[in-house]
Scaffold this active site. Structure first.
Site, PDB file in Angstrom:
ATOM      1  N   CYS A  77       0.798  -1.229   0.000  1.00 50.45           N
ATOM      2  CA  CYS A  77       0.000   0.000   0.000  1.00 50.45           C
ATOM      3  C   CYS A  77       0.832   1.281   0.000  1.00 50.45           C
ATOM      4  O   CYS A  77       0.687   2.125  -0.886  1.00 50.45           O
ATOM      5  CB  CYS A  77      -0.933   0.022   1.214  1.00 50.45           C
ATOM      6  SG  CYS A  77      -1.977  -1.436   1.387  1.00 50.45           S
ATOM      7  N   HIS A 131      -1.180   6.368   2.129  1.00 51.89           N
ATOM      8  CA  HIS A 131      -1.171   5.457   3.277  1.00 51.89           C
ATOM      9  C   HIS A 131      -0.944   6.295   4.533  1.00 51.89           C
ATOM     10  O   HIS A 131       0.014   7.060   4.603  1.00 51.89           O
ATOM     11  CB  HIS A 131      -0.064   4.417   3.134  1.00 51.89           C
ATOM     12  CG  HIS A 131      -0.137   3.331   4.159  1.00 51.89           C
ATOM     13  ND1 HIS A 131      -0.914   2.203   3.997  1.00 51.89           N
ATOM     14  CD2 HIS A 131       0.444   3.208   5.376  1.00 51.89           C
ATOM     15  CE1 HIS A 131      -0.802   1.430   5.055  1.00 51.89           C
ATOM     16  NE2 HIS A 131       0.014   2.018   5.913  1.00 51.89           N
TER      17      HIS A 131
END
Length: 596
Positions: A77, A131
């Site tokens: 991510c 993120h």
């Protein structure tokens, strides 16, 4: 030359769409809706998975240009999102984990939303876009990227909480977690909150309209835990859930390429299986439960996307908003006996990617985005699954509006990378297109390590040439476009020869931190290249202090032929008859993306 002239007409149409209000001649810019979904592989109806119930995303795809072979630069991510939001690759951002901020560790690179903000846009982040945490400076890169602080749903804090009902009547921290929403903390779920916040933002912007907006909405599902309203399970009866086509460990897979899926092992229901580490297979009955819940969570997310798009249209933005839909990386669902991301396999690096451009990829003369609800009685669900959305898609989808105009939206197998999104959106919106980054770009604030996909979008769309003639000041803006883009050559229409991904490892054998090694523990980097015919990967020594790879120290190689092994089960790298292909692809991999 004729192709190039046609391309100029197309991009002139884009520029006119960007700059001119047909009734007043006032300057305008298109809005941007950027939808990014966590852990989403291309398991969608529009990508040919006819068992998937995703009518809202499928409908968006029918109005868009859809890329069938889009690849992330790292299947994790944080690194993936920083990569495509800066249009720089992980070796440039120097982020392979979650624990550094690129502006400090690599360079003060301009991000995609920041570029739009600096060009007069109101930029807003809702849900998971960057993120969260150190990799975005604990602020989602505010105030650089966003006009106001990012919104995160309050219920996301229960991600690791015991909220999943078990057979023992108690609550657990499970992987498989269908729930009753009214029994959840705060009586809601994160993606429900994000959707409502985004819809309210659109309602507010419909009154103001002082600036164009760049709205980024990040959906958490189908990221683990697979927590979603349990009604969506009705779409996928367990006995009809397709099994993983290749659920065993490939015999010639080098151990360094294996990811031991440590994240799902933390979940209580997986711990109850008492699996051996690292290879212990998940029993088939539980594998099917995971697959069922992943698909149901995807349909839940599709429902939210449908609500968001219908609000975009009802508030009057569908005809002047460019939409991007993308996954941040894929997810293994039992293929190769693996789960989660954390690898260089196709199932981890390939993602859905589509662009909707009003008047270019679809007509705006008819209703585009009606919300198709997925919750209902069983007969309604059966009717939905048997509807036109779940017939096999043709290569070309044609939309004919009530004036007889034809807009064709095609799928393309051309290779694309997520670093391409930044320059593509800049060109579509008519703002400065970042130039290609030099080899040493730490001090270059704005540049791209991708390529604009606008030429491909042009080739896959039918532009109504009458629109060009009806736009005010057509000749003026056509000339401006030619002046600004005088450097474009016919080669701009060529497709990529390869897409590049990478993944770090701490050792040759799978250990506890193989999936998510911190920078200080990385000693090997797997560099992977996907061409039209092959996936070729080299696992080489990597120095985490100098950020340099040593091609002369290869720990392992992988070669998969997509002509007969699209699942990447048979590693051909060690076979004598493929040595010449390995040598050729190795040189291409070492030359890197600049020569692809």
């Amino acid at each position: 030359m004729k192709v190039f002239e046609k391309f100029l007409k197309f991009t002139t149409c884009i520029l006119c769409f960007v700059l001119i209000n047909g009734s007043t001649g006032e300057l305008q810019k298109p809005n941007i809706l950027f939808i990014v979904v966590d852990d989403l592989r291309p398991s969608l109806g529009c990508y040919g998975d006819d068992y998937m119930v995703t009518p809202n995303i499928d409908n968006l795809a029918k109005q868009s240009v859809l890329f069938e072979n889009a690849f992330v630069q790292q299947a994790l991510c944080g690194p993936s999102r920083v990569s495509f939001l800066t249009s720089r690759r992980p070796d440039t951002t120097r982020l392979y984990d979650f624990y550094s901020y690129w502006r400090v560790a690599a360079g003060n690179f301009t991000t995609l939303p920041q570029h739009f903000k600096e060009n007069g846009y109101h930029t807003m982040s809702i849900g998971k876009v960057f993120h969260p945490g150190k990799s975005s400076n604990h602020s989602d890169d505010y105030p650089y990227s966003w006009s106001v602080p990012a919104y995160h749903p309050s219920t996301q804090k229960y991600k690791m909480a015991k909220v999943c009902p078990g057979h023992d009547g108690k609550l657990h921290m499970n992987l498989v977690c269908p729930v009753e929403v009214n029994r959840m903390p705060e009586h809601t779920l994160p993606d429900l909150q994000s959707t409502e916040y985004a819809r309210e933002y659109l309602r507010n912007m419909s009154y103001k309209r002082e600036k164009p907006f760049f709205l980024a909405v990040g959906y958490h599902k189908p990221h683990i835990p697979l927590k979603f309203p349990k009604q969506y399970l009705d779409l996928y009866p367990l006995n009809k859930v397709p099994k993983a086509p290749d659920p065993t460990y490939p015999s010639k897979l080098p151990p360094v390429a294996w990811n031991p899926w440590t994240d799902i092992r933390e979940r209580e229901d997986v711990q109850q299986l008492n699996l051996s580490f690292p290879y212990g297979p998940v029993p088939e009955n539980f594998s099917q439960l995971i697959r069922q819940s992943y698909f149901a969570a995807t349909s839940y997310m599709d429902d939210q996307v449908g609500l968001l798009l219908s609000t975009l249209e009802s508030e009057g933005f569908a005809n002047n908003t460019i939409i991007v839909f993308v996954g941040d990386h894929g997810w293994s669902l039992g293929e190769h006996q693996e789960w989660s991301k954390y690898s260089n396999f196709e199932v981890s690096t390939r993602v859905p990617l589509m662009f909707y451009v009003p008047g270019i990829t679809a007509s705006t003369q008819h209703r585009l985005f009606p919300h198709i609800s997925l919750l209902g009685e069983q007969d309604q669900i059966t009717k939905l699954k048997n509807s036109v959305y779940y017939k096999k898609w043709n290569i070309v989808n044609t939309v004919i509006n009530n004036t007889g105009e034809i807009f064709k939206s095609k799928k393309t197998t051309a290779l694309a990378e997520l670093v391409d999104i930044f320059p593509t959106l800049a060109e579509l919106a008519g703002i400065k297109i970042p130039e290609r980054c030099p080899i040493h770009s730490a001090d270059v604030i704005l540049c791209t390590e991708g390529s604009s996909l606008v030429p491909l979008i042009y080739n896959l769309s039918t532009v109504d040439q009458s629109l060009l003639q009806s736009v005010h000041h057509y000749k003026t803006f056509a000339q401006k476009y030619r002046n600004v883009n005088s450097k474009i050559k016919g080669s701009a229409l060529l497709e990529k020869k390869a897409a590049f991904s990478q993944y770090p490892r701490p050792s040759d054998l799978p250990i506890e931190n193989s999936d998510k090694p911190k920078l200080r523990d990385i000693s090997i980097m797997g560099y992977s290249m996907r061409t039209n015919d092959y996936r070729y990967t080299e696992w080489v020594t990597f120095n985490h202090t100098t950020f340099e790879m040593d091609w002369s120290e290869a720990h392992a190689r992988e070669l998969y032929s997509h002509a007969f092994d699209s699942l990447e089960d048979s590693n051909l790298a060690g076979l004598k008859q493929y040595q010449s292909i390995v040598d050729k692809l190795s040189k291409q991999l070492h030359a890197g993306w600049r020569h692809a």
